[in-house]
Design a protein around this motif. Sequence first.
Motif, PDB file in Angstrom:
ATOM      1  N   GLU A 174     -60.951 -17.164  -8.860  1.00 39.17           N
ATOM      2  CA  GLU A 174     -60.191 -18.255  -9.471  1.00 39.17           C
ATOM      3  C   GLU A 174     -58.746 -17.845  -9.747  1.00 39.17           C
ATOM      4  O   GLU A 174     -57.871 -18.693  -9.875  1.00 39.17           O
ATOM      5  CB  GLU A 174     -60.866 -18.699 -10.767  1.00 39.17           C
ATOM      6  CG  GLU A 174     -62.249 -19.296 -10.546  1.00 39.17           C
ATOM      7  CD  GLU A 174     -62.926 -19.656 -11.853  1.00 39.17           C
ATOM      8  OE1 GLU A 174     -62.281 -19.487 -12.902  1.00 39.17           O
ATOM      9  OE2 GLU A 174     -64.080 -20.106 -11.812  1.00 39.17           O
ATOM     10  N   TYR A 175     -58.504 -16.550  -9.862  1.00 38.95           N
ATOM     11  CA  TYR A 175     -57.155 -16.057 -10.138  1.00 38.95           C
ATOM     12  C   TYR A 175     -56.514 -15.594  -8.831  1.00 38.95           C
ATOM     13  O   TYR A 175     -56.399 -14.402  -8.554  1.00 38.95           O
ATOM     14  CB  TYR A 175     -57.200 -14.928 -11.170  1.00 38.95           C
ATOM     15  CG  TYR A 175     -57.809 -15.375 -12.476  1.00 38.95           C
ATOM     16  CD1 TYR A 175     -57.103 -16.212 -13.337  1.00 38.95           C
ATOM     17  CD2 TYR A 175     -59.091 -14.989 -12.832  1.00 38.95           C
ATOM     18  CE1 TYR A 175     -57.658 -16.654 -14.534  1.00 38.95           C
ATOM     19  CE2 TYR A 175     -59.658 -15.423 -14.025  1.00 38.95           C
ATOM     20  CZ  TYR A 175     -58.932 -16.250 -14.872  1.00 38.95           C
ATOM     21  OH  TYR A 175     -59.491 -16.691 -16.047  1.00 38.95           O
ATOM     22  N   ILE A 176     -56.147 -16.561  -8.007  1.00 38.47           N
ATOM     23  CA  ILE A 176     -55.573 -16.271  -6.694  1.00 38.47           C
ATOM     24  C   ILE A 176     -54.271 -17.040  -6.530  1.00 38.47           C
ATOM     25  O   ILE A 176     -53.938 -17.916  -7.325  1.00 38.47           O
ATOM     26  CB  ILE A 176     -56.560 -16.626  -5.558  1.00 38.47           C
ATOM     27  CG1 ILE A 176     -56.914 -18.117  -5.604  1.00 38.47           C
ATOM     28  CG2 ILE A 176     -57.814 -15.770  -5.643  1.00 38.47           C
ATOM     29  CD1 ILE A 176     -57.761 -18.571  -4.435  1.00 38.47           C
ATOM     30  N   TRP A 177     -53.553 -16.722  -5.453  1.00 40.61           N
ATOM     31  CA  TRP A 177     -52.269 -17.366  -5.213  1.00 40.61           C
ATOM     32  C   TRP A 177     -52.428 -18.692  -4.458  1.00 40.61           C
ATOM     33  O   TRP A 177     -51.733 -19.648  -4.732  1.00 40.61           O
ATOM     34  CB  TRP A 177     -51.356 -16.442  -4.397  1.00 40.61           C
ATOM     35  CG  TRP A 177     -50.959 -15.186  -5.116  1.00 40.61           C
ATOM     36  CD1 TRP A 177     -51.312 -14.814  -6.384  1.00 40.61           C
ATOM     37  CD2 TRP A 177     -50.114 -14.167  -4.618  1.00 40.61           C
ATOM     38  NE1 TRP A 177     -50.752 -13.609  -6.713  1.00 40.61           N
ATOM     39  CE2 TRP A 177     -50.008 -13.177  -5.635  1.00 40.61           C
ATOM     40  CE3 TRP A 177     -49.443 -13.957  -3.420  1.00 40.61           C
ATOM     41  CZ2 TRP A 177     -49.252 -12.025  -5.486  1.00 40.61           C
ATOM     42  CZ3 TRP A 177     -48.691 -12.811  -3.255  1.00 40.61           C
ATOM     43  CH2 TRP A 177     -48.592 -11.860  -4.282  1.00 40.61           C
ATOM     44  N   ALA A 184     -61.745 -23.365  -2.317  1.00 42.26           N
ATOM     45  CA  ALA A 184     -61.068 -24.460  -1.615  1.00 42.26           C
ATOM     46  C   ALA A 184     -60.053 -25.207  -2.467  1.00 42.26           C
ATOM     47  O   ALA A 184     -59.235 -25.966  -1.951  1.00 42.26           O
ATOM     48  CB  ALA A 184     -62.119 -25.452  -1.105  1.00 42.26           C
ATOM     49  N   GLN A 185     -60.068 -24.965  -3.771  1.00 43.68           N
ATOM     50  CA  GLN A 185     -59.171 -25.689  -4.674  1.00 43.68           C
ATOM     51  C   GLN A 185     -57.802 -25.023  -4.721  1.00 43.68           C
ATOM     52  O   GLN A 185     -57.694 -23.811  -4.869  1.00 43.68           O
ATOM     53  CB  GLN A 185     -59.790 -25.737  -6.065  1.00 43.68           C
ATOM     54  CG  GLN A 185     -58.976 -26.536  -7.058  1.00 43.68           C
ATOM     55  CD  GLN A 185     -59.654 -26.584  -8.426  1.00 43.68           C
ATOM     56  OE1 GLN A 185     -60.806 -26.214  -8.554  1.00 43.68           O
ATOM     57  NE2 GLN A 185     -58.915 -27.030  -9.435  1.00 43.68           N
ATOM     58  N   THR A 186     -56.755 -25.823  -4.614  1.00 48.80           N
ATOM     59  CA  THR A 186     -55.402 -25.281  -4.681  1.00 48.80           C
ATOM     60  C   THR A 186     -55.054 -24.920  -6.122  1.00 48.80           C
ATOM     61  O   THR A 186     -55.094 -25.775  -7.006  1.00 48.80           O
ATOM     62  CB  THR A 186     -54.377 -26.305  -4.162  1.00 48.80           C
ATOM     63  OG1 THR A 186     -54.700 -26.651  -2.813  1.00 48.80           O
ATOM     64  CG2 THR A 186     -52.966 -25.735  -4.218  1.00 48.80           C
ATOM     65  N   PRO A 187     -54.733 -23.656  -6.385  1.00 49.35           N
ATOM     66  CA  PRO A 187     -54.379 -23.260  -7.767  1.00 49.35           C
ATOM     67  C   PRO A 187     -53.062 -23.902  -8.182  1.00 49.35           C
ATOM     68  O   PRO A 187     -52.204 -24.198  -7.347  1.00 49.35           O
ATOM     69  CB  PRO A 187     -54.226 -21.731  -7.674  1.00 49.35           C
ATOM     70  CG  PRO A 187     -54.806 -21.341  -6.365  1.00 49.35           C
ATOM     71  CD  PRO A 187     -54.677 -22.517  -5.460  1.00 49.35           C
ATOM     72  N   SER A 188     -52.914 -24.157  -9.466  1.00 51.52           N
ATOM     73  CA  SER A 188     -51.636 -24.683  -9.949  1.00 51.52           C
ATOM     74  C   SER A 188     -50.556 -23.608  -9.767  1.00 51.52           C
ATOM     75  O   SER A 188     -50.826 -22.414  -9.851  1.00 51.52           O
ATOM     76  CB  SER A 188     -51.745 -25.089 -11.424  1.00 51.52           C
ATOM     77  OG  SER A 188     -52.109 -23.978 -12.217  1.00 51.52           O
ATOM     78  N   GLN A 189     -49.358 -24.074  -9.478  1.00 56.54           N
ATOM     79  CA  GLN A 189     -48.260 -23.164  -9.169  1.00 56.54           C
ATOM     80  C   GLN A 189     -47.158 -23.275 -10.222  1.00 56.54           C
ATOM     81  O   GLN A 189     -46.936 -24.348 -10.790  1.00 56.54           O
ATOM     82  CB  GLN A 189     -47.678 -23.482  -7.787  1.00 56.54           C
ATOM     83  CG  GLN A 189     -48.687 -23.455  -6.649  1.00 56.54           C
ATOM     84  CD  GLN A 189     -49.147 -22.046  -6.321  1.00 56.54           C
ATOM     85  OE1 GLN A 189     -48.452 -21.071  -6.615  1.00 56.54           O
ATOM     86  NE2 GLN A 189     -50.321 -21.919  -5.714  1.00 56.54           N
ATOM     87  N   ALA A 190     -46.480 -22.158 -10.472  1.00 54.06           N
ATOM     88  CA  ALA A 190     -45.344 -22.146 -11.406  1.00 54.06           C
ATOM     89  C   ALA A 190     -44.230 -21.306 -10.801  1.00 54.06           C
ATOM     90  O   ALA A 190     -44.489 -20.196 -10.324  1.00 54.06           O
ATOM     91  CB  ALA A 190     -45.772 -21.568 -12.756  1.00 54.06           C
ATOM     92  N   PRO A 191     -43.013 -21.824 -10.774  1.00 53.66           N
ATOM     93  CA  PRO A 191     -41.893 -21.065 -10.176  1.00 53.66           C
ATOM     94  C   PRO A 191     -41.739 -19.654 -10.747  1.00 53.66           C
ATOM     95  O   PRO A 191     -41.434 -18.716 -10.016  1.00 53.66           O
ATOM     96  CB  PRO A 191     -40.674 -21.938 -10.492  1.00 53.66           C
ATOM     97  CG  PRO A 191     -41.230 -23.320 -10.630  1.00 53.66           C
ATOM     98  CD  PRO A 191     -42.585 -23.156 -11.246  1.00 53.66           C
ATOM     99  N   GLN A 192     -41.948 -19.490 -12.073  1.00 53.78           N
ATOM    100  CA  GLN A 192     -41.796 -18.177 -12.673  1.00 53.78           C
ATOM    101  C   GLN A 192     -42.835 -17.201 -12.149  1.00 53.78           C
ATOM    102  O   GLN A 192     -42.546 -16.017 -11.973  1.00 53.78           O
ATOM    103  CB  GLN A 192     -41.891 -18.272 -14.197  1.00 53.78           C
ATOM    104  CG  GLN A 192     -41.546 -16.967 -14.909  1.00 53.78           C
ATOM    105  CD  GLN A 192     -40.148 -16.473 -14.600  1.00 53.78           C
ATOM    106  OE1 GLN A 192     -39.176 -17.238 -14.704  1.00 53.78           O
ATOM    107  NE2 GLN A 192     -40.012 -15.214 -14.205  1.00 53.78           N
ATOM    108  N   HIS A 193     -44.046 -17.684 -11.877  1.00 53.54           N
ATOM    109  CA  HIS A 193     -45.081 -16.805 -11.310  1.00 53.54           C
ATOM    110  C   HIS A 193     -44.659 -16.317  -9.930  1.00 53.54           C
ATOM    111  O   HIS A 193     -44.870 -15.145  -9.588  1.00 53.54           O
ATOM    112  CB  HIS A 193     -46.417 -17.545 -11.216  1.00 53.54           C
ATOM    113  CG  HIS A 193     -46.984 -17.935 -12.551  1.00 53.54           C
ATOM    114  ND1 HIS A 193     -48.052 -18.802 -12.676  1.00 53.54           N
ATOM    115  CD2 HIS A 193     -46.623 -17.577 -13.814  1.00 53.54           C
ATOM    116  CE1 HIS A 193     -48.339 -18.954 -13.969  1.00 53.54           C
ATOM    117  NE2 HIS A 193     -47.468 -18.235 -14.673  1.00 53.54           N
TER     118      HIS A 193
END
Length: 214
Positions: A174-177, A184-193
Amino acid sequence: MGNSDSKLSFQRAVEQLGTPGPVEAGDVAVWDQLCQESLSSIEDVFSLLPAEEIRKLREDSHANLSTLCYKVVEKFSQSVESSCRTSAEQQTVLNSCRLLTRLIPYIFEDPDWCSFFWSKPEPGMKEGADQTPLANSLLLAISDLLFCPEFTVSSSGNKSRDEVDELINLDSCEYIWEKGVGFAQTPSQAPQHHSNRMELLRLLLTCFSESIYL
């Protein structure tokens, strides 16, 4: 104003490393100034730590350069042990990244230093310290930090950052890029990450680029 003060403190700490005589490993103020000052970018570190200054440190104050590298890697390891939960710890990791990215090429270019990162900690560095080579500790820490919730990846589900497992024990797809095989689920993205990943990957590439500097 604050950034100017940080740059000045960083510069003073660098100058102190270049003075005659060793800076003690226990002189926390010096090492904290170098790793915890809020420098805004890697460009700051490159401009405040010119090539001639690093080579002079390597030739004239090699004990201080050696201790600096050990202390910076120690900051990485401590951040992993505490799961890098606070903004202060995350800032320390970023500045440690920038510092090592700047220093490592000048260590690689000198044949007398080429095996430094695979050597064991020096006697007297720290009571009870294990004998793991510096490179091993650094690479393991980078690997853990590349998948650190709320630093390089988003927290999973409804868990807050404080509820996430200890970073060193974290083992979840679950802790992937990005989504992929097994998730199959797209993780939420953050510019700072993304920015933080880039800092760590830049350091990782530097670690693997020894042949460029030989």
